[in-house]
Write an enzyme that holds these catalytic residues in place. Structure first.
Site, PDB file in Angstrom:
ATOM      1  CG  HIS A  87      -2.116  -0.889   1.099  1.00 34.80           C
ATOM      2  ND1 HIS A  87      -2.033  -2.239   1.329  1.00 34.80           N
ATOM      3  CD2 HIS A  87      -3.405  -0.643   0.762  1.00 34.80           C
ATOM      4  CE1 HIS A  87      -3.231  -2.795   1.148  1.00 34.80           C
ATOM      5  NE2 HIS A  87      -4.076  -1.841   0.796  1.00 34.80           N
ATOM      6  CE  LYS A  95      -3.974  -0.502   4.645  1.00 40.49           C
ATOM      7  NZ  LYS A  95      -5.308   0.110   4.849  1.00 40.49           N
TER       8      LYS A  95
END
Length: 266
Positions: free
Chosen positions: A155, A159
């Protein structure tokens, strides 16, 4: 076609602003309000960078739910606010659709009980991308035949939670089909702590966080003489919007909390 009136929490976030653009184009969904930590009393159309939608902004969630007519609250914020918003929405007879991960088991059970008590539908989905949901379901099926597996999720570097909710949900689905066992050599030793990733029921989960990524996951199965990789990539946050739309329409037919978008697919 019945119109579904929506509140969006987190409209200036990357996911929230994408949800506004989706609503702007959709014939069935209508924006009636937004919850944001800034711009109280302003209108969405007057905030730079947001679609020209005519809906008021509130910093107080409870005031928003009291003053705005809404069927659905779409929350794409953080676990802390997602839990608060979900609970308040149910208390005000508004159906929550939540894309926030990181709820504890205790929080989920409390929200399930509240939804059942109110006989209101609610959807909490670790991932709204249809392809990601299929990837998880395919992985569950594969685990019946390939019990040795590791998960690699990647990600963007902003995040907050690791591993991702999608990775945890994938591991839980695999756990339903896989007999618990520790993978790797029995005398395996990490010379640098964490090198083998997180241990979930004997399988390993690895989290990458880098700029340039959006949301990606590989589930790698190993067997004698072969490997199987099930992979999904979201290259743009638009990929999540088909699932958000599905959840916002299907939640109107539910009277319980559903965890996972797979329960809404045929």
């Amino acid at each position: 076609m019945n119109q579904i009136k929506c509140i969006v929490a987190g409209p200036r976030g990357k996911m929230g602003s994408e949800a506004l653009r989706m609503i702007e184009k959709d014939e069935q969904l209508t924006l009636t309000g937004c919850i944001d930590r800034k711009y109280d009393g302003m209108n969405v159309k007057d905030v730079d960078g947001l679609p020209k939608l005519d809906a008021p902004i509130f910093t107080d969630t409870e005031v928003c739910l009291q003053e705005v007519e809404a069927d659905v609250l779409i929350d794409l914020t953080t676990p802390e606010f997602g839990y608060k918003h979900t609970k308040l929405a149910l208390e005000h007879n508004v159906r929550p659709v939540v894309g926030t991960t990181g709820f504890s088991d205790e929080q989920l059970e409390e929200l399930r009980s509240l939804a059942a008590e109110k006989q209101l539908g609610a959807v909490i989905a670790p991932n709204f991308a249809i392809g990601a949901v299929l990837m998880m379901q395919f992985s569950k099926w594969a685990a019946k035949h390939f019990p040795d597996v590791e998960i690699i999720e990647k990600h963007h570097d902003q995040k907050l939670d690791a591993p991702s909710g999608t990775a945890v949900k994938t591991a839980q689905l695999i756990q339903e089909e896989r007999n618990t066992h520790k993978q790797g050599h029995e005398n395996e030793k990490e010379t640098i702590a964490g090198a083998r990733g997180a241990d979930f029921d004997g399988m390993r989960i690895h989290s990458l966080r880098l700029p340039g990524l959006v949301a990606h996951q590989e589930v790698v199965f190993g067997n004698l003489g072969e490997t199987l990789t099930i992979k999904h990539d979201s290259h743009h946050r638009e990929s999540f919007m088909s699932g958000v739309k599905l959840a916002a329409t299907e939640v109107m037919k539910l009277d319980v909390l559903v965890y996972g978008l797979e329960h809404l697919l045929d």
